[in-house]
Design an enzyme around this catalytic site. Structure first.
Site, PDB file in Angstrom:
ATOM      1  N   GLY A  70     -28.014 -53.065 -25.690  1.00 16.78           N
ATOM      2  CA  GLY A  70     -29.076 -52.548 -26.550  1.00 16.78           C
ATOM      3  C   GLY A  70     -30.020 -51.705 -25.724  1.00 16.78           C
ATOM      4  O   GLY A  70     -29.620 -51.063 -24.766  1.00 16.78           O
ATOM      5  N   CYS A  71     -31.266 -51.727 -26.057  1.00 17.20           N
ATOM      6  CA  CYS A  71     -32.276 -50.940 -25.352  1.00 17.20           C
ATOM      7  C   CYS A  71     -32.328 -51.348 -23.880  1.00 17.20           C
ATOM      8  O   CYS A  71     -32.433 -52.523 -23.544  1.00 17.20           O
ATOM      9  CB  CYS A  71     -33.642 -51.175 -26.005  1.00 17.20           C
ATOM     10  SG  CYS A  71     -34.974 -50.319 -25.175  1.00 17.20           S
ATOM     11  N   PHE A  72     -32.282 -50.364 -22.990  1.00 20.08           N
ATOM     12  CA  PHE A  72     -32.275 -50.694 -21.566  1.00 20.08           C
ATOM     13  C   PHE A  72     -33.581 -51.299 -21.088  1.00 20.08           C
ATOM     14  O   PHE A  72     -33.621 -51.966 -20.062  1.00 20.08           O
ATOM     15  CB  PHE A  72     -31.841 -49.537 -20.678  1.00 20.08           C
ATOM     16  CG  PHE A  72     -32.487 -48.191 -20.894  1.00 20.08           C
ATOM     17  CD1 PHE A  72     -33.814 -48.033 -21.232  1.00 20.08           C
ATOM     18  CD2 PHE A  72     -31.717 -47.050 -20.738  1.00 20.08           C
ATOM     19  CE1 PHE A  72     -34.375 -46.783 -21.413  1.00 20.08           C
ATOM     20  CE2 PHE A  72     -32.266 -45.784 -20.901  1.00 20.08           C
ATOM     21  CZ  PHE A  72     -33.606 -45.654 -21.247  1.00 20.08           C
ATOM     22  N   TRP A  73     -34.652 -51.111 -21.821  1.00 21.63           N
ATOM     23  CA  TRP A  73     -35.921 -51.736 -21.422  1.00 21.63           C
ATOM     24  C   TRP A  73     -35.788 -53.261 -21.432  1.00 21.63           C
ATOM     25  O   TRP A  73     -36.382 -53.945 -20.601  1.00 21.63           O
ATOM     26  CB  TRP A  73     -37.050 -51.325 -22.338  1.00 21.63           C
ATOM     27  CG  TRP A  73     -37.368 -49.859 -22.344  1.00 21.63           C
ATOM     28  CD1 TRP A  73     -37.094 -48.941 -21.363  1.00 21.63           C
ATOM     29  CD2 TRP A  73     -38.025 -49.140 -23.388  1.00 21.63           C
ATOM     30  NE1 TRP A  73     -37.539 -47.707 -21.732  1.00 21.63           N
ATOM     31  CE2 TRP A  73     -38.118 -47.792 -22.974  1.00 21.63           C
ATOM     32  CE3 TRP A  73     -38.539 -49.503 -24.614  1.00 21.63           C
ATOM     33  CZ2 TRP A  73     -38.719 -46.806 -23.751  1.00 21.63           C
ATOM     34  CZ3 TRP A  73     -39.140 -48.523 -25.405  1.00 21.63           C
ATOM     35  CH2 TRP A  73     -39.225 -47.192 -24.967  1.00 21.63           C
ATOM     36  N   CYS A  74     -35.041 -53.790 -22.396  1.00 23.35           N
ATOM     37  CA  CYS A  74     -34.867 -55.247 -22.511  1.00 23.35           C
ATOM     38  C   CYS A  74     -34.023 -55.804 -21.374  1.00 23.35           C
ATOM     39  O   CYS A  74     -34.410 -56.779 -20.729  1.00 23.35           O
ATOM     40  CB  CYS A  74     -34.213 -55.607 -23.839  1.00 23.35           C
ATOM     41  SG  CYS A  74     -35.206 -55.208 -25.292  1.00 23.35           S
TER      42      CYS A  74
END
EC number: 1.8.4.11
Length: 178
Positions: A13-17
């Site tokens: 998913g989102c790479f920030w997570c």
């Protein structure tokens, strides 16, 4: 620092997570957010990735010390801190850029990842849809996307999306935290 460092590349998913999760893991030396797996020439921009038209996934590259944490442990943490049973989606984030993927760097990583995927399936009621592919070119995201959670902890996305993943990490993998 060990000279025996190794690299793993995953997208959940989102790479920030995923970046925020692995920045807390003991033995992880560095986490870099970026993109891989696309089918268009040249280096993609964040805007192009977000369109879902390039075929790239948001991924992270994890540089780790295998004397402290194994590749298998990294994959178990990865597989249990995102939902590997939803195709091209993590929560409200939808599109191929948010797919669950393990990009292996060599045949050994491919074999180990395949085994972890089989073992972890019993943890889930639904079928795991995580893609397992050879690592193509990795493109590093711009600096504004690096260390996102650490630099933006008061943002709503961080509070509502990333912090629950960190709580899950701390609950399931306390023995692996730095």
């Amino acid at each position: 620092m060990s000279t025996n460092l190794q690299v793993a590349t995953v997208g959940g998913g989102c790479f920030w997570c995923t970046e925020a999760v692995f920045q807390e893991v003991k033995g992880v030396e560095k986490v870099v957010s970026g993109y891989a797996g696309g089918n268009v020439p040249g280096e993609p921009t964040y805007r192009e990735i977000c369109s879902g038209l390039t075929g790239h996934a948001e991924v992270i590259q994890i540089t780790y010390n295998p004397d402290i944490i194994t590749y298998q442990d990294i994959l178990v943490i990865f597989m249990t801190t995102h939902d590997p049973t939803t195709l091209n989606r993590q929560g409200a984030d939808r599109g191929t850029q948010y797919r669950s993927v393990i990009f292996y760097h060599d045949d050994n990583q491919k074999a180990l990842a395949s085994e972890v995927l089989k073992q972890i399936q019993s943890y889930y009621d639904d079928k795991i849809v995580t893609e397992l592919s050879a690592l193509p070119i990795f493109y590093k995201a711009t600096e504004e996307h690096q260390n996102y959670y650490r630099n933006n902890t008061t943002q709503g996305y961080c509070s509502f999306v990333i912090e629950p993943k960190l709580a899950k990490l701390r609950q399931l993998h306390a023995d692996k935290l730095a």
